[in-house]
Write a protein that holds these residues in place. Structure first.
Motif, PDB file in Angstrom:
ATOM      1  N   ALA A  95      62.250   2.177  26.553  1.00 52.53           N
ATOM      2  CA  ALA A  95      61.949   0.758  27.166  1.00 52.53           C
ATOM      3  C   ALA A  95      61.941  -0.253  26.223  1.00 52.53           C
ATOM      4  O   ALA A  95      60.595  -0.638  25.604  1.00 52.53           O
ATOM      5  CB  ALA A  95      60.680   1.170  28.161  1.00 52.53           C
ATOM      6  N   TYR A  96      62.984  -1.014  25.968  1.00 50.50           N
ATOM      7  CA  TYR A  96      63.074  -2.054  24.971  1.00 50.50           C
ATOM      8  C   TYR A  96      62.118  -3.225  25.443  1.00 50.50           C
ATOM      9  O   TYR A  96      61.554  -4.143  24.445  1.00 50.50           O
ATOM     10  CB  TYR A  96      64.214  -2.358  24.702  1.00 50.50           C
ATOM     11  CG  TYR A  96      64.871  -1.411  23.708  1.00 50.50           C
ATOM     12  CD1 TYR A  96      64.735  -0.996  22.355  1.00 50.50           C
ATOM     13  CD2 TYR A  96      66.298  -0.616  24.171  1.00 50.50           C
ATOM     14  CE1 TYR A  96      65.021  -0.175  21.748  1.00 50.50           C
ATOM     15  CE2 TYR A  96      66.906   0.128  23.417  1.00 50.50           C
ATOM     16  CZ  TYR A  96      66.409   0.440  22.207  1.00 50.50           C
ATOM     17  OH  TYR A  96      66.835   1.535  21.459  1.00 50.50           O
ATOM     18  N   GLY A  97      61.958  -3.480  26.670  1.00 54.26           N
ATOM     19  CA  GLY A  97      61.339  -4.337  27.350  1.00 54.26           C
ATOM     20  C   GLY A  97      62.329  -5.749  27.378  1.00 54.26           C
ATOM     21  O   GLY A  97      63.313  -5.739  26.704  1.00 54.26           O
TER      22      GLY A  97
ATOM     23  N   ARG B 137      50.722  -2.200  15.553  1.00 53.60           N
ATOM     24  CA  ARG B 137      51.544  -2.674  16.961  1.00 53.60           C
ATOM     25  C   ARG B 137      51.937  -4.173  16.992  1.00 53.60           C
ATOM     26  O   ARG B 137      51.190  -5.063  17.212  1.00 53.60           O
ATOM     27  CB  ARG B 137      50.575  -2.501  18.335  1.00 53.60           C
ATOM     28  CG  ARG B 137      51.100  -2.513  19.495  1.00 53.60           C
ATOM     29  CD  ARG B 137      52.269  -1.530  19.666  1.00 53.60           C
ATOM     30  NE  ARG B 137      51.863  -0.143  19.511  1.00 53.60           N
ATOM     31  CZ  ARG B 137      51.614   0.474  20.656  1.00 53.60           C
ATOM     32  NH1 ARG B 137      51.638  -0.036  21.909  1.00 53.60           N
ATOM     33  NH2 ARG B 137      51.142   1.858  20.592  1.00 53.60           N
ATOM     34  N   TRP B 138      53.203  -4.357  16.876  1.00 56.48           N
ATOM     35  CA  TRP B 138      53.636  -5.682  16.648  1.00 56.48           C
ATOM     36  C   TRP B 138      55.166  -5.561  17.185  1.00 56.48           C
ATOM     37  O   TRP B 138      55.865  -4.565  17.175  1.00 56.48           O
ATOM     38  CB  TRP B 138      53.701  -6.156  15.346  1.00 56.48           C
ATOM     39  CG  TRP B 138      54.544  -5.683  14.086  1.00 56.48           C
ATOM     40  CD1 TRP B 138      53.867  -4.550  13.724  1.00 56.48           C
ATOM     41  CD2 TRP B 138      55.754  -6.016  13.722  1.00 56.48           C
ATOM     42  NE1 TRP B 138      54.912  -3.943  12.768  1.00 56.48           N
ATOM     43  CE2 TRP B 138      55.657  -4.839  12.675  1.00 56.48           C
ATOM     44  CE3 TRP B 138      56.440  -7.042  13.764  1.00 56.48           C
ATOM     45  CZ2 TRP B 138      56.913  -5.158  11.822  1.00 56.48           C
ATOM     46  CZ3 TRP B 138      57.525  -7.264  13.053  1.00 56.48           C
ATOM     47  CH2 TRP B 138      57.721  -5.979  11.932  1.00 56.48           C
TER      48      TRP B 138
ATOM     49  N   LEU C 279      57.043  -2.359  18.475  1.00 52.66           N
ATOM     50  CA  LEU C 279      57.722  -2.394  19.610  1.00 52.66           C
ATOM     51  C   LEU C 279      59.025  -3.114  19.445  1.00 52.66           C
ATOM     52  O   LEU C 279      58.894  -4.240  18.824  1.00 52.66           O
ATOM     53  CB  LEU C 279      56.911  -3.138  20.723  1.00 52.66           C
ATOM     54  CG  LEU C 279      55.576  -2.493  21.143  1.00 52.66           C
ATOM     55  CD1 LEU C 279      54.863  -3.274  22.113  1.00 52.66           C
ATOM     56  CD2 LEU C 279      55.656  -0.847  21.366  1.00 52.66           C
ATOM     57  N   PHE C 280      60.099  -2.596  19.671  1.00 56.79           N
ATOM     58  CA  PHE C 280      61.440  -2.960  19.506  1.00 56.79           C
ATOM     59  C   PHE C 280      61.968  -3.756  20.752  1.00 56.79           C
ATOM     60  O   PHE C 280      61.896  -3.112  21.725  1.00 56.79           O
ATOM     61  CB  PHE C 280      62.370  -1.873  18.930  1.00 56.79           C
ATOM     62  CG  PHE C 280      62.136  -1.510  17.675  1.00 56.79           C
ATOM     63  CD1 PHE C 280      61.220  -0.235  17.664  1.00 56.79           C
ATOM     64  CD2 PHE C 280      62.827  -1.789  16.599  1.00 56.79           C
ATOM     65  CE1 PHE C 280      60.935   0.167  16.521  1.00 56.79           C
ATOM     66  CE2 PHE C 280      62.631  -1.334  15.448  1.00 56.79           C
ATOM     67  CZ  PHE C 280      61.526  -0.163  15.142  1.00 56.79           C
TER      68      PHE C 280
ATOM     69  N   LEU D   5      55.675   6.513  21.502  1.00 61.38           N
ATOM     70  CA  LEU D   5      55.213   5.019  21.665  1.00 61.38           C
ATOM     71  C   LEU D   5      55.985   4.295  22.776  1.00 61.38           C
ATOM     72  O   LEU D   5      55.427   3.490  23.525  1.00 61.38           O
ATOM     73  CB  LEU D   5      55.536   4.125  20.200  1.00 61.38           C
ATOM     74  CG  LEU D   5      54.887   4.933  19.226  1.00 61.38           C
ATOM     75  CD1 LEU D   5      55.217   4.068  18.091  1.00 61.38           C
ATOM     76  CD2 LEU D   5      53.300   4.471  19.433  1.00 61.38           C
ATOM     77  N   HIS D   6      57.140   4.501  22.954  1.00 62.71           N
ATOM     78  CA  HIS D   6      57.989   4.090  24.199  1.00 62.71           C
ATOM     79  C   HIS D   6      57.623   4.477  25.474  1.00 62.71           C
ATOM     80  O   HIS D   6      57.591   3.876  26.531  1.00 62.71           O
ATOM     81  CB  HIS D   6      59.422   4.203  23.892  1.00 62.71           C
ATOM     82  CG  HIS D   6      59.835   3.121  22.731  1.00 62.71           C
ATOM     83  ND1 HIS D   6      60.000   1.932  23.166  1.00 62.71           N
ATOM     84  CD2 HIS D   6      60.345   3.182  21.638  1.00 62.71           C
ATOM     85  CE1 HIS D   6      60.488   1.159  22.204  1.00 62.71           C
ATOM     86  NE2 HIS D   6      60.688   1.984  21.170  1.00 62.71           N
ATOM     87  N   ASP D   7      56.846   5.881  25.552  1.00 64.05           N
ATOM     88  CA  ASP D   7      56.537   6.405  26.755  1.00 64.05           C
ATOM     89  C   ASP D   7      55.274   5.514  27.057  1.00 64.05           C
ATOM     90  O   ASP D   7      55.046   4.985  28.337  1.00 64.05           O
ATOM     91  CB  ASP D   7      55.903   7.451  26.548  1.00 64.05           C
ATOM     92  CG  ASP D   7      57.165   8.659  26.627  1.00 64.05           C
ATOM     93  OD1 ASP D   7      58.179   8.280  27.101  1.00 64.05           O
ATOM     94  OD2 ASP D   7      57.125   9.735  26.018  1.00 64.05           O
ATOM     95  N   GLN D   8      54.409   5.106  26.086  1.00 60.40           N
ATOM     96  CA  GLN D   8      53.227   4.265  26.527  1.00 60.40           C
ATOM     97  C   GLN D   8      53.760   2.676  26.928  1.00 60.40           C
ATOM     98  O   GLN D   8      53.117   2.344  27.888  1.00 60.40           O
ATOM     99  CB  GLN D   8      52.355   4.110  24.985  1.00 60.40           C
ATOM    100  CG  GLN D   8      51.643   5.515  24.860  1.00 60.40           C
ATOM    101  CD  GLN D   8      51.150   5.431  23.451  1.00 60.40           C
ATOM    102  OE1 GLN D   8      50.783   4.281  22.994  1.00 60.40           O
ATOM    103  NE2 GLN D   8      50.785   6.260  22.765  1.00 60.40           N
TER     104      GLN D   8
END
Length: 224
Positions: free
Chosen positions: A88-90, A113-114, A137-138, A214-217
């Motif tokens: 989930a890159y967003g 977390r950035w 977060l990528f 982290l991406h699950d979150q």
């Protein structure tokens, strides 16, 4: 008197601009984007990408730019994949200036977390720069870090299950990137380029840190 309708003449396709036309910054950025995507897809190695990028920003005419992407597919030529995305890159933000971390007789640290941008420049002169991506977060799949160390150090830490590549030189110093290739083709790709002079640039995975959790979150946060 009614005028007879004249048949419409076919519109001739627009001819490409002459190769001798001077290249603009937008032209160079467009070619650089194609090369970036090609490396993220595995069509170019990190070394090939670095060589072509160097030529892109040295090019003065359109004729010098075109051969650099002649063997690559046009943007959007690949059919889009359907189904859930494993990461989930967003939403990607608009292209902007690179993030800069500078340490001159000091230290500069980025961790926790950035949101990681597409490009980061790290410069150390008699100082130290630390970039910790293990909780970042990528917003995009490919992240490029340009690292320069002169009588200093630049240390980059990444999760164990992403792809990590690099190309650089150590002059009376150390430039070391521990290459990783993720088994997941959609995993983030971090490329470290640069050089060190009487200093060190190191990029390696941090043991016990994985990006999937982290991406699950992030998915839960985005409601995906």
């Amino acid at each position: 008197m009614d005028l007879e309708k004249q048949p419409q003449q076919p519109v001739a396709p627009a001819e490409p601009p002459p190769a001798g036309i001077r290249a603009s910054d937008a032209d160079r950025d467009r070619i650089a984007d194609i090369l970036r995507d090609a490396m993220a897809e595995g069509r170019l190695t990190a070394e090939e990408h670095a060589e072509r990028i160097d030529l892109v920003y040295r090019a003065k005419t359109l004729g010098e730019l075109e051969p650099l992407v002649r063997d690559l597919p046009a943007p959007g030529a690949t059919a889009p994949q359907t189904g859930a995305r494993p990461y989930a890159y967003g939403p990607e933000g608009p292209a902007g200036p690179a993030d800069n971390l500078v340490a001159i007789f000091s230290s500069s640290t980025r961790k926790g977390r950035w949101r990681v941008g597409g490009r980061t420049n790290a410069f150390s002169l008699f100082g130290s720069v630390e970039i910790d991506l293990t909780e970042a977060l990528f917003g995009q799949r490919l992240t490029v870090i340009n690292a320069t160390s002169i009588f200093g150090s630049v240390e980059i830490k990444v999760p164990q299950n992403i792809s990590l590549r690099g190309s650089g030189t150590g002059v009376f110093g150390n430039f070391e990137v521990m290459t990783l290739e993720s088994a997941d083709p959609e995993a983030p790709v971090v490329v470290v380029n640069g050089y060190s002079v009487f200093g060190s640039v190191e990029a390696k995975p941090k043991r016990g840190k994985f990006i999937a959790d982290l991406h699950d979150q992030l998915r839960k946060h985005l409601g995906r």
